[in-house]
Design a protein around this motif. Structure first.
Motif, PDB file in Angstrom:
ATOM      1  N   GLY A  12       0.825  -1.207   0.000  1.00  0.00           N
ATOM      2  CA  GLY A  12       0.000   0.000   0.000  1.00  0.00           C
ATOM      3  C   GLY A  12       0.861   1.260   0.000  1.00  0.00           C
ATOM      4  N   THR A  13       0.220   2.406  -0.109  1.00  0.00           N
ATOM      5  CA  THR A  13       0.959   3.662  -0.286  1.00  0.00           C
ATOM      6  C   THR A  13       0.999   4.497   1.003  1.00  0.00           C
ATOM      7  OG1 THR A  13      -1.014   4.920  -0.894  1.00  0.00           O
ATOM      8  CG2 THR A  13       0.152   3.811  -2.695  1.00  0.00           C
ATOM      9  N   ALA A  19       6.413   5.356   4.822  1.00  0.00           N
ATOM     10  CA  ALA A  19       6.097   3.933   4.997  1.00  0.00           C
ATOM     11  C   ALA A  19       5.613   3.363   3.671  1.00  0.00           C
ATOM     12  CB  ALA A  19       5.031   3.765   6.084  1.00  0.00           C
ATOM     13  N   GLY A  20       5.177   2.097   3.712  1.00  0.00           N
ATOM     14  CA  GLY A  20       4.576   1.477   2.535  1.00  0.00           C
ATOM     15  C   GLY A  20       5.507   1.457   1.340  1.00  0.00           C
ATOM     16  N   VAL A  43      -3.555   4.607   0.418  1.00  0.00           N
ATOM     17  CA  VAL A  43      -3.828   4.936   1.821  1.00  0.00           C
ATOM     18  C   VAL A  43      -3.663   6.443   2.021  1.00  0.00           C
ATOM     19  CG1 VAL A  43      -3.239   4.406   4.217  1.00  0.00           C
ATOM     20  CG2 VAL A  43      -2.816   2.693   2.434  1.00  0.00           C
ATOM     21  N   GLN A  45      -2.653   8.720   4.480  1.00  0.00           N
ATOM     22  CA  GLN A  45      -1.997   8.707   5.797  1.00  0.00           C
ATOM     23  C   GLN A  45      -0.852   9.712   5.816  1.00  0.00           C
ATOM     24  OE1 GLN A  45       0.575   5.383   6.945  1.00  0.00           O
ATOM     25  NE2 GLN A  45       0.452   4.527   4.880  1.00  0.00           N
ATOM     26  N   MET A  81       1.370  -4.226   2.883  1.00  0.00           N
ATOM     27  CA  MET A  81      -0.073  -4.166   3.126  1.00  0.00           C
ATOM     28  C   MET A  81      -0.856  -4.850   1.999  1.00  0.00           C
ATOM     29  SD  MET A  81      -2.463  -0.808   3.212  1.00  0.00           S
ATOM     30  CE  MET A  81      -4.225  -0.934   3.411  1.00  0.00           C
ATOM     31  N   VAL A 108       2.025  -7.046   7.368  1.00  0.00           N
ATOM     32  CA  VAL A 108       1.476  -5.772   7.869  1.00  0.00           C
ATOM     33  C   VAL A 108       0.032  -5.974   8.342  1.00  0.00           C
ATOM     34  CG1 VAL A 108       0.763  -3.450   7.151  1.00  0.00           C
ATOM     35  CG2 VAL A 108       2.969  -4.379   6.385  1.00  0.00           C
ATOM     36  N   VAL A 110      -1.351  -3.679  11.440  1.00  0.00           N
ATOM     37  CA  VAL A 110      -1.836  -2.443  12.067  1.00  0.00           C
ATOM     38  C   VAL A 110      -0.736  -1.384  11.948  1.00  0.00           C
ATOM     39  CG1 VAL A 110      -2.719  -1.431  14.220  1.00  0.00           C
ATOM     40  CG2 VAL A 110      -3.090  -3.852  13.759  1.00  0.00           C
ATOM     41  N   ALA A 111      -1.100  -0.155  11.555  1.00  0.00           N
ATOM     42  CA  ALA A 111      -0.107   0.924  11.472  1.00  0.00           C
ATOM     43  C   ALA A 111       0.296   1.350  12.888  1.00  0.00           C
ATOM     44  CB  ALA A 111      -0.693   2.115  10.717  1.00  0.00           C
ATOM     45  N   LYS A 112       1.461   2.003  13.031  1.00  0.00           N
ATOM     46  CA  LYS A 112       1.919   2.436  14.366  1.00  0.00           C
ATOM     47  C   LYS A 112       0.865   3.311  15.045  1.00  0.00           C
ATOM     48  CE  LYS A 112       6.540   1.402  15.082  1.00  0.00           C
ATOM     49  NZ  LYS A 112       7.384   1.281  13.909  1.00  0.00           N
ATOM     50  N   LEU A 117      -4.713  -2.136   8.845  1.00  0.00           N
ATOM     51  CA  LEU A 117      -4.428  -2.127   7.412  1.00  0.00           C
ATOM     52  C   LEU A 117      -4.731  -3.493   6.791  1.00  0.00           C
ATOM     53  CD1 LEU A 117      -1.049  -0.121   7.481  1.00  0.00           C
ATOM     54  CD2 LEU A 117      -3.344   0.754   7.009  1.00  0.00           C
ATOM     55  N   HIS A 209       8.172   5.942  12.000  1.00  0.00           N
ATOM     56  CA  HIS A 209       7.137   5.622  11.004  1.00  0.00           C
ATOM     57  C   HIS A 209       7.789   4.846   9.847  1.00  0.00           C
ATOM     58  CE1 HIS A 209       3.569   6.203   8.579  1.00  0.00           C
ATOM     59  NE2 HIS A 209       4.211   6.912   7.674  1.00  0.00           N
ATOM     60  N   CYS A 213       8.679  -1.444   7.286  1.00  0.00           N
ATOM     61  CA  CYS A 213       8.667  -1.468   5.806  1.00  0.00           C
ATOM     62  C   CYS A 213      10.089  -1.345   5.280  1.00  0.00           C
ATOM     63  CB  CYS A 213       7.834  -0.297   5.251  1.00  0.00           C
ATOM     64  SG  CYS A 213       6.173  -0.199   5.908  1.00  0.00           S
TER      65      CYS A 213
END
Ligand SMILES: Nc1ncnc2c1ncn2[C@@H]1O[C@H](COP(=O)(O)OP(=O)(O)OP(=O)(O)O)[C@@H](O)[C@H]1O
Ligand SMILES: Cc1ncc(CO)c(N)n1
Length: 274
Positions: A12-13, A19-20, A43, A45, A81, A108, A110-112, A117, A209, A213
């Motif tokens: 994912g982006t 990240a991602g 995403v 984010q 993700m 992946v 859950v994000a921090k 996700l 963050h 990844c």
């Protein structure tokens, strides 16, 4: 002519680039590997959190993967993700058909920031369809707990989890990351019936963050370059430690890591008189 090594990230982006898939491409580039990317979800984010995400259609993801595989076969693939059961099934099928030499699975979940996700109902599919194909899987402690269904608090429990993910769930190697514990940042690799541990001091920073990844992307790049699993994880750990230590300090929340730090460090060493 020097060999061109190629790595593909399926993930994912992150429009803020920490990240991602954005972090993955930067890490591939830093490690001298030609980077390619298939987007599973877009995403919304930033360093403050995830606002929302939208998955790409099955047909589109399928065609993105075909476009890469038919044209430029990667030496290594990583997944990040994947979001849903449908995407996991599709990616698992494509990976099997492509017969990729090295596959790094960052499971992946859950994000921090706490945003999910991966849909909860997709965990079994991740376990059944992807873990058995993984050359290396790189769970953090909460992800390893979900995979094995047990809580992990001690170093011994991290070791047991890495071994179980290999022996019971079928990955070739598993590295359980200690980023979510207190004290030194110690990661445990189980591979070939042996444990190896990778340690760095814990840097006192909120800017983490996309650490997972970046770490798994560097491992992917090194495997693409035909390095062994142990060598790839060693470089991954050196890269992420430098990237966290020499933080860029940008972003209003948990900022990104410094992807330039590892190369700058090596260039400085290279410039020292012999
Ligand atoms: N504060 C820190 N100081 C030093 N190393 C750290 C720190 N935080 C994480 N690490 C290291 O960074 C790597 C990534 O681990 P971490 O557990 O943070 O991944 P993650 O939770 O999957 O990351 P994310 O989901 O944000 O991408 C590991 O090698 C871990 O030991
Ligand atoms: C797209 C994406 N993948 C992974 C992470 C890791 O937490 C993130 N924040 N965003």
């Amino acid at each position: 002519m020097t060999e061109i090594y190629k790595a593909l990230s399926i993930a994912g982006t992150d429009p803020t680039g920490g990240a991602g898939i954005h972090a993955d491409l930067k890490a591939f580039q830093e490690q001298g590997v030609y980077g390619m990317a298939v987007i599973t979800s877009v995403v919304a984010q930033n360093t403050l959190g995830v606002k929302s995400f939208e998955e790409m259609s099955q047909n589109n993801i399928s065609q993105q993967i075909d476009c890469v595989i038919e044209d430029i076969k990667p030496d290594a693939v990583k997944t990040g993700m994947l979001a849903s059961i449908d995407i996991i099934e599709l990616v698992a099928e494509k990976l099997k058909a492509a017969n990729i030499q090295s596959y790094v699975m960052d499971p992946v979940m859950v994000a921090k920031s706490g945003h999910h996700l991966l849909y909860q109902d997709a965990i079994d599919h991740l376990k059944k369809l992807l873990i058995p194909q993984a050359t290396v899987i790189t769970p953090n402690i909460p992800e390893a707990e979900v995979i094995i269904g047990k809580s992990i608090e001690t170093l011994q429990q991290m070791r047991d989890a890495a071994k179980e993910i290999v022996q019971v769930y079928g990955a070739k190697a598993a590295i359980v990351k200690g980023g979510h514990r207190d004290g030194e940042a110690r990661d445990v690799l189980y591979f070939d019936e042996n444990f190896e541990e990778f340690v760095s001091p814990r840097f006192d920073t909120k800017h983490t963050h996309g650490t997972g990844c970046t770490f798994s992307a560097v491992i992917t790049a090194e495997l693409a370059k035909q390095k062994s699993i142990k060598e790839a994880v060693t470089v991954g750990k050196e890269f992420i430690s430098a990237a966290i230590k020499h933080t860029l300090g940008i972003g209003k929340g948990q900022g990104p890591t410094n992807h330039f730090a590892y190369r700058s460090m090596n260039q400085q060493i290279a410039r020292q008189p012999l």
